[in-house]
Design an enzyme around this catalytic site. Structure first.
Site, PDB file in Angstrom:
ATOM      1  N   ASP A   1       0.033  -9.660   2.832  1.00  0.00           N
ATOM      2  CA  ASP A   1      -1.223  -9.284   3.504  1.00  0.00           C
ATOM      3  C   ASP A   1      -2.434  -9.343   2.590  1.00  0.00           C
ATOM      4  O   ASP A   1      -3.569  -9.364   3.068  1.00  0.00           O
ATOM      5  CB  ASP A   1      -1.124  -7.847   4.056  1.00  0.00           C
TER       6      ASP A   1
ATOM      7  N   THR B   1       2.474  -8.034  -1.504  1.00  0.00           N
ATOM      8  CA  THR B   1       2.416  -8.151  -0.038  1.00  0.00           C
ATOM      9  C   THR B   1       1.811  -9.484   0.350  1.00  0.00           C
ATOM     10  O   THR B   1       0.923  -9.988  -0.336  1.00  0.00           O
ATOM     11  CB  THR B   1       1.586  -7.032   0.616  1.00  0.00           C
TER      12      THR B   1
ATOM     13  N   ASN C   1       0.812  -1.221   0.000  1.00  0.00           N
ATOM     14  CA  ASN C   1       0.000   0.000   0.000  1.00  0.00           C
ATOM     15  C   ASN C   1       0.842   1.267   0.000  1.00  0.00           C
ATOM     16  O   ASN C   1       0.589   2.186  -0.782  1.00  0.00           O
ATOM     17  CB  ASN C   1      -0.903  -0.001   1.247  1.00  0.00           C
TER      18      ASN C   1
HETATM   19  O1  F6P Z   1       3.220  -6.033   5.278  1.00  0.00           O
HETATM   20  C1  F6P Z   1       3.804  -7.273   5.513  1.00  0.00           C
HETATM   21  C2  F6P Z   1       4.076  -7.434   6.980  1.00  0.00           C
HETATM   22  O2  F6P Z   1       4.679  -8.677   7.189  1.00  0.00           O
HETATM   23  C3  F6P Z   1       2.844  -7.338   7.855  1.00  0.00           C
HETATM   24  O3  F6P Z   1       2.048  -8.516   7.797  1.00  0.00           O
HETATM   25  C4  F6P Z   1       3.489  -7.092   9.191  1.00  0.00           C
HETATM   26  O4  F6P Z   1       2.603  -6.508  10.113  1.00  0.00           O
HETATM   27  C5  F6P Z   1       4.594  -6.105   8.796  1.00  0.00           C
HETATM   28  O5  F6P Z   1       4.953  -6.418   7.460  1.00  0.00           O
HETATM   29  C6  F6P Z   1       5.841  -6.205   9.650  1.00  0.00           C
HETATM   30  O6  F6P Z   1       6.652  -5.091   9.279  1.00  0.00           O
HETATM   31  P1  F6P Z   1       8.262  -5.144   9.425  1.00  0.00           P
HETATM   32  O7  F6P Z   1       8.767  -6.075   8.362  1.00  0.00           O
HETATM   33  O8  F6P Z   1       8.682  -3.726   9.185  1.00  0.00           O
HETATM   34  O9  F6P Z   1       8.542  -5.641  10.809  1.00  0.00           O
END
Ligand code: F6P
Length: 338
Positions: free
Chosen positions: A134, A132, A110
């Site tokens: 997600d 992603t 996003n």
């Molecule tokens: O957007 C992918 C994701 O894995 C989400 O599911 C999770 O909340 C976030 O990234 C974790 O972010 P970071 O990799 O910055 O810890």
């Protein structure tokens, strides 16, 4: 034409397959030159690049992560003053010219779609690809990375069934998904979850306790609870830990939690994700060849098409009540909350 590629935001399986799809199509079919921009948008702000060739594509299709590296650097910051942002815009435009790029492919979630839309606004030829685990990018039926994350989470849930039944325990597994419940919904249904908690749905912990006690009375001595990391709760604890503690308190039944974490983002993409990533990458090259800029590549049904970036930027795709998995799951006795 000479094009740049950058990957931004959380990594996921399938990014390298997308890079491969863009490059093999751009180089072989369209005779383009491809430059890798390193470290997400940071590589645009402070030029850091690598030449991408056919040779550099070998081994990418089935490898996790991103050979270009990634970051969460945002080239357009809300808090910046007008002068600061104009200065940053000039830097980006100058760097694009210095790299002699005719277009840039942005691969990301996003946040990346929002940044790509702003790059287009300041006159840069941009095409973006949604990425992603997600699956929460608006405008595309699915993002690559999601199928692999669901496969990993489902395999983990399968394993929790055996230990739960052996100990007559409640096993809680927390999966990723940021503010969306797609991974929890799909892995919960694929893994036979009895209770599936999503950020998009309210739940009642006492109701959950009653359901678990009722299951025991019916001889179902273990329960699997799948929790999306983004559920609403008042505790400062992680979602999985909070739910496990509440369940043990309400029911008196031994309850253990597993936070699946970053394994959902690692390793080789599933064949489905390799195909989706390859198709999206190749279509990104096609959009550039057709000078069809300012678009995000997207999946609609089984077709790959594109959608204007300004229709996507800043919108989240969330699970809704009318989702067929919710409707059918409820009929089968799965608890999603209200
Ligand atoms: O957007 C992918 C994701 O894995 C989400 O599911 C999770 O909340 C976030 O990234 C974790 O972010 P970071 O990799 O910055 O810890």
């Amino acid at each position: 034409m000479r094009i740049g590629i950058l990957t931004s935001g959380g990594d996921c399986p399938g990014i390298n397959a997308t890079i491969r799809g863009v490059c093999k199509s751009a180089i072989n079919h369209y005779g383009m030159e491809v430059i890798g921009i390193l470290g997400g948008f940071q590589g645009l702000l402070e030029i850091e690049t690598v030449q991408l060739t056919e040779k550099s594509m070998s081994g990418l299709l089935n490898s996790g992560g991103t050979i270009l590296g990634t970051s969460r650097v945002k080239p357009f910051k809300k808090k910046s003053s007008l002068e600061e942002q104009e200065e940053r815009n000039r830097t980006i435009l100058n760097n694009i010219n210095e790299m002699q790029l005719d277009a840039v492919v942005c691969i990301g979630g996003n946040g990346t779609q929002k940044s790509a839309a702003k790059l287009a606004e300041i006159g840069i030829n941009v095409v973006s690809v949604p990425k992603t685990i997600d699956n929460d990018v608006w405008g595309t039926d699915q993002t690559f990375g999601f199928d692999t994350a669901v496969s990993i989470a489902t395999e983990a849930i399968d394993r929790l069934h055996s230990t739960a039944s052996s100990h007559k325990r409640v096993m809680v597994i927390e999966v990723m998904g940021h503010k969306a419940g797609w991974i929890a919904l799909h892995s919960g249904m694929a893994g036979g979850g009895d209770i599936v908690l999503l950020p998009e749905m309210n739940f009642d912990i006492k109701e959950i306790g009653d359901i678990i006690i009722d299951r025991v009375k019916k001889g179902k001595t273990h329960t699997i609870v799948v929790v999306a990391e983004g559920i609403q709760h008042e505790s400062t604890k992680r979602a999985g830990e909070y739910i496990a503690q509440q369940i043990e308190y309400e029911t008196g039944i031994e309850t253990r939690e597993t936070v699946l974490g970053y394994v959902q983002r690692g390793g080789s993409p599933t064949p489905y994700d390799r195909i989706l990533a390859t198709r999206m990458g190749a279509h990104a090259a096609e959009l550039i060849a057709n000078k069809d800029f300012g678009k995000m590549v997207c999946l609609r049904g089984n077709d790959i098409t594109s959608i204007p970036l300004d229709e996507v930027a800043g919108k989240l795709k969330l699970v809704t009540e009318d989702n067929d998995l919710i409707i059918q799951g409820r009929k089968m006795g799965v608890y999603f909350g209200k």
